[in-house]
Enzyme design. Structure first.
Site, PDB file in Angstrom:
ATOM      1  N   ILE A  51       0.828  -1.212   0.000  1.00  0.00           N
ATOM      2  CA  ILE A  51       0.000   0.000   0.000  1.00  0.00           C
ATOM      3  C   ILE A  51       0.861   1.261   0.000  1.00  0.00           C
ATOM      4  O   ILE A  51       0.486   2.281  -0.595  1.00  0.00           O
ATOM      5  CB  ILE A  51      -1.019   0.006   1.171  1.00  0.00           C
ATOM      6  CG1 ILE A  51      -2.144   0.983   0.881  1.00  0.00           C
ATOM      7  CG2 ILE A  51      -0.362   0.298   2.512  1.00  0.00           C
ATOM      8  CD1 ILE A  51      -2.939   0.691  -0.357  1.00  0.00           C
ATOM      9  N   LYS A  57      -5.325   1.990   7.925  1.00  0.00           N
ATOM     10  CA  LYS A  57      -6.357   1.184   8.558  1.00  0.00           C
ATOM     11  C   LYS A  57      -5.875  -0.263   8.684  1.00  0.00           C
ATOM     12  O   LYS A  57      -5.108  -0.698   7.832  1.00  0.00           O
ATOM     13  CB  LYS A  57      -7.679   1.248   7.785  1.00  0.00           C
ATOM     14  CG  LYS A  57      -7.601   0.950   6.295  1.00  0.00           C
ATOM     15  CD  LYS A  57      -7.492  -0.363   5.659  1.00  0.00           C
ATOM     16  CE  LYS A  57      -7.814  -1.661   6.162  1.00  0.00           C
ATOM     17  NZ  LYS A  57      -7.639  -2.742   5.155  1.00  0.00           N
ATOM     18  N   ASP A  66      -9.756  -7.677   7.198  1.00  0.00           N
ATOM     19  CA  ASP A  66      -8.850  -6.640   6.694  1.00  0.00           C
ATOM     20  C   ASP A  66      -9.531  -5.872   5.554  1.00  0.00           C
ATOM     21  O   ASP A  66      -9.617  -4.650   5.612  1.00  0.00           O
ATOM     22  CB  ASP A  66      -7.504  -7.243   6.254  1.00  0.00           C
ATOM     23  CG  ASP A  66      -6.608  -6.166   5.659  1.00  0.00           C
ATOM     24  OD1 ASP A  66      -5.969  -5.431   6.429  1.00  0.00           O
ATOM     25  OD2 ASP A  66      -6.593  -6.013   4.422  1.00  0.00           O
TER      26      ASP A  66
HETATM   27  P1  NAP Z   1       2.673  -5.402   3.192  1.00  0.00           P
HETATM   28  O1  NAP Z   1       2.771  -5.413   1.712  1.00  0.00           O
HETATM   29  O2  NAP Z   1       2.953  -6.645   3.948  1.00  0.00           O
HETATM   30  O3  NAP Z   1       3.618  -4.200   3.709  1.00  0.00           O
HETATM   31  C1  NAP Z   1       3.950  -3.973   5.046  1.00  0.00           C
HETATM   32  C2  NAP Z   1       5.369  -3.481   5.113  1.00  0.00           C
HETATM   33  O4  NAP Z   1       5.689  -3.109   6.470  1.00  0.00           O
HETATM   34  C3  NAP Z   1       6.408  -4.555   4.707  1.00  0.00           C
HETATM   35  O5  NAP Z   1       7.393  -3.958   3.869  1.00  0.00           O
HETATM   36  C4  NAP Z   1       6.998  -4.962   6.057  1.00  0.00           C
HETATM   37  O6  NAP Z   1       8.293  -5.494   5.941  1.00  0.00           O
HETATM   38  C5  NAP Z   1       6.993  -3.632   6.772  1.00  0.00           C
HETATM   39  N1  NAP Z   1       7.168  -3.741   8.206  1.00  0.00           N
HETATM   40  C6  NAP Z   1       6.814  -4.758   9.040  1.00  0.00           C
HETATM   41  N2  NAP Z   1       7.140  -4.446  10.311  1.00  0.00           N
HETATM   42  C7  NAP Z   1       7.728  -3.229  10.286  1.00  0.00           C
HETATM   43  C8  NAP Z   1       8.282  -2.378  11.264  1.00  0.00           C
HETATM   44  N3  NAP Z   1       8.299  -2.708  12.575  1.00  0.00           N
HETATM   45  N4  NAP Z   1       8.796  -1.182  10.887  1.00  0.00           N
HETATM   46  C9  NAP Z   1       8.783  -0.815   9.582  1.00  0.00           C
HETATM   47  N5  NAP Z   1       8.282  -1.580   8.599  1.00  0.00           N
HETATM   48  C10 NAP Z   1       7.746  -2.771   8.949  1.00  0.00           C
HETATM   49  O7  NAP Z   1       1.212  -4.922   3.654  1.00  0.00           O
HETATM   50  P2  NAP Z   1       0.232  -3.878   2.915  1.00  0.00           P
HETATM   51  O8  NAP Z   1      -0.688  -4.589   1.993  1.00  0.00           O
HETATM   52  O9  NAP Z   1       1.023  -2.731   2.377  1.00  0.00           O
HETATM   53  O10 NAP Z   1      -0.666  -3.451   4.153  1.00  0.00           O
HETATM   54  C11 NAP Z   1      -0.144  -2.642   5.197  1.00  0.00           C
HETATM   55  C12 NAP Z   1      -1.317  -1.978   5.906  1.00  0.00           C
HETATM   56  O11 NAP Z   1      -2.038  -1.185   4.948  1.00  0.00           O
HETATM   57  C13 NAP Z   1      -2.323  -2.993   6.483  1.00  0.00           C
HETATM   58  O12 NAP Z   1      -2.807  -2.539   7.716  1.00  0.00           O
HETATM   59  C14 NAP Z   1      -3.458  -3.005   5.459  1.00  0.00           C
HETATM   60  O13 NAP Z   1      -4.709  -3.274   6.047  1.00  0.00           O
HETATM   61  C15 NAP Z   1      -3.400  -1.568   4.949  1.00  0.00           C
HETATM   62  N6  NAP Z   1      -3.935  -1.435   3.577  1.00  0.00           N
HETATM   63  C16 NAP Z   1      -3.561  -2.296   2.583  1.00  0.00           C
HETATM   64  C17 NAP Z   1      -4.135  -2.181   1.322  1.00  0.00           C
HETATM   65  C18 NAP Z   1      -3.757  -3.092   0.192  1.00  0.00           C
HETATM   66  O14 NAP Z   1      -4.431  -3.043  -0.856  1.00  0.00           O
HETATM   67  N7  NAP Z   1      -2.710  -3.882   0.286  1.00  0.00           N
HETATM   68  C19 NAP Z   1      -5.105  -1.200   1.088  1.00  0.00           C
HETATM   69  C20 NAP Z   1      -5.418  -0.303   2.105  1.00  0.00           C
HETATM   70  C21 NAP Z   1      -4.827  -0.434   3.358  1.00  0.00           C
HETATM   71  P3  NAP Z   1       8.454  -7.120   5.836  1.00  0.00           P
HETATM   72  O15 NAP Z   1       7.643  -7.554   4.647  1.00  0.00           O
HETATM   73  O16 NAP Z   1       9.930  -7.287   5.688  1.00  0.00           O
HETATM   74  O17 NAP Z   1       7.894  -7.667   7.132  1.00  0.00           O
END
Ligand code: NAP
Length: 310
Positions: free
Chosen positions: A14, A91, A169
């Site tokens: 995201i 979120k 989620d």
């Molecule tokens: P993601 O692709 O797994 O990205 C999360 C990132 O955070 C990864 O790069 C992860 O690194 C990193 N991370 C983990 N622990 C950390 C820490 N302590 N400090 C700094 N970075 C850290 O997940 P995402 O899909 O982007 O989703 C993240 C959030 O956005 C969730 O709450 C989700 O509900 C929300 N969101 C997502 C979407 C969507 O379409 N994907 C849409 C709206 C909102 P590692 O992979 O190395 O652990």
């Protein structure tokens, strides 16, 4: 006005898809750093392995946006607030309600901004849907939020862990819209959560809510839907049917389709900037409260084990 220097924490899907472009196109912000244990510098902007390293060795920052999985959000937000930094929470705003309340209290006491961003509330059809419903009597609400987890969350293991919410989620996005557009509050009456035998979080859920006048709201969540995806909310009223499709982007009212511009992330950054400039916060936990209630009241049933491939 001096731009707000912002660091993006958690450079995953995201952050790359939405936050970086939204920050780049908003003159209120200057993108100065990334914090992520596994990422590297982004187009000349330095990356740090943790917030401690950013605050010790990095450029000055005024704000952070936390785009990590929710399980680590509280510790990061707390550290940022302790360092006098404004915080934008993706979120869901935390893994528990108590975490979010503690953060809101700390932000208030320090005169800092805490913003719980609910991106779906900024979808094109949502504001006009809220305005249209304000003058009408709601008779029933039906939410159908069915998508393919392998397409939208490829390989994300955190989403299946405790605190990752599973199918809630995406489901919390529907609740963020419903709690915003519906004139009255709904409470949960019953829920069934289907949890894969090898996972800690649900892959599907069926929920029944009711409002103070006995108006029913049903919610059907499923992460196993292949082919066309469903992100629909249908509201029957005394003056006809309202349909919000495509996650809030497309609104249909009796006799008319209402168009609009997609400003989900642009809208959230405008809001964050104005909250910082006015030294205020916006921390609505209503969607997270309903999800917490589903985990409190829901009956668990075991579903087929889930594997990414297969
Ligand atoms: P993601 O692709 O797994 O990205 C999360 C990132 O955070 C990864 O790069 C992860 O690194 C990193 N991370 C983990 N622990 C950390 C820490 N302590 N400090 C700094 N970075 C850290 O997940 P995402 O899909 O982007 O989703 C993240 C959030 O956005 C969730 O709450 C989700 O509900 C929300 N969101 C997502 C979407 C969507 O379409 N994907 C849409 C709206 C909102 P590692 O992979 O190395 O652990």
């Amino acid at each position: 006005m001096t731009p707000i220097r912002i660091a993006v924490v958690g450079l995953g899907k995201i952050a790359r898809d939405q936050h970086l472009p939204a920050i780049a196109s908003n003159d209120d912000f200057q993108f100065v750093a990334v914090v992520d244990p596994a990422a590297s510098d982004v187009e000349g902007v330095p990356c740090f392995g943790g917030l401690d390293a950013l605050f010790r060795d990095g450029p000055a920052v005024d704000a952070v946006v936390l785009c990590t999985p929710p399980q680590v959000r509280y510790a990061l937000a707390r550290e940022a607030l302790k360092n006098n930094i404004h915080v934008f929470l993706e979120k869901p705003p935390g893994a528990t309600l108590a975490e979010v309340a503690a953060l809101a209290q700390r932000a208030d006491a320090s005169g800092l901004t805490l913003f719980a961003g609910w991106h779906s509330r900024y979808a094109a059809g949502v504001e006009p849907a809220r305005a249209w419903l304000a003058g009408r009597k709601v008779e029933s609400v039906s939410i159908r939020w069915r998508e393919d987890v392998r397409v939208w969350h490829p390989g994300q293991e955190w989403i299946w862990e405790a605190g990752g919410l599973g199918v809630f989620d995406p489901g919390i996005n529907a609740l963020s819209i419903a709690t915003y557009i519906l004139p009255r509050a709904f409470i949960l009456r019953s829920a069934t959560l289907s949890i894969p035998a090898n996972r800690a979080a649900p892959i599907a859920a069926d929920l029944q809510f009711i409002d103070g006048d006995g108006v029913p709201m049903s919610m059907d969540l499923d992460w196993r839907q292949t082919g066309p995806q469903s992100w629909d909310i249908v509201v029957e009223t005394d003056q006809g049917r309202l349909t919000l499709a495509k996650g809030g982007a497309v609104l249909t009212l009796p006799g008319q389709d209402v168009g609009g511009e997609d400003r989900e992330y642009a809208g959230m950054y405008s809001r964050f900037a104005s909250l910082i400039r006015s030294r205020s916060s916006d921390v609505d936990t209503a969607p997270l409260r309903l999800v917490a209630d589903a985990f409190l009241l829901g009956r668990r049933e075991t579903a087929e084990a889930f594997y990414w491939v297969g």
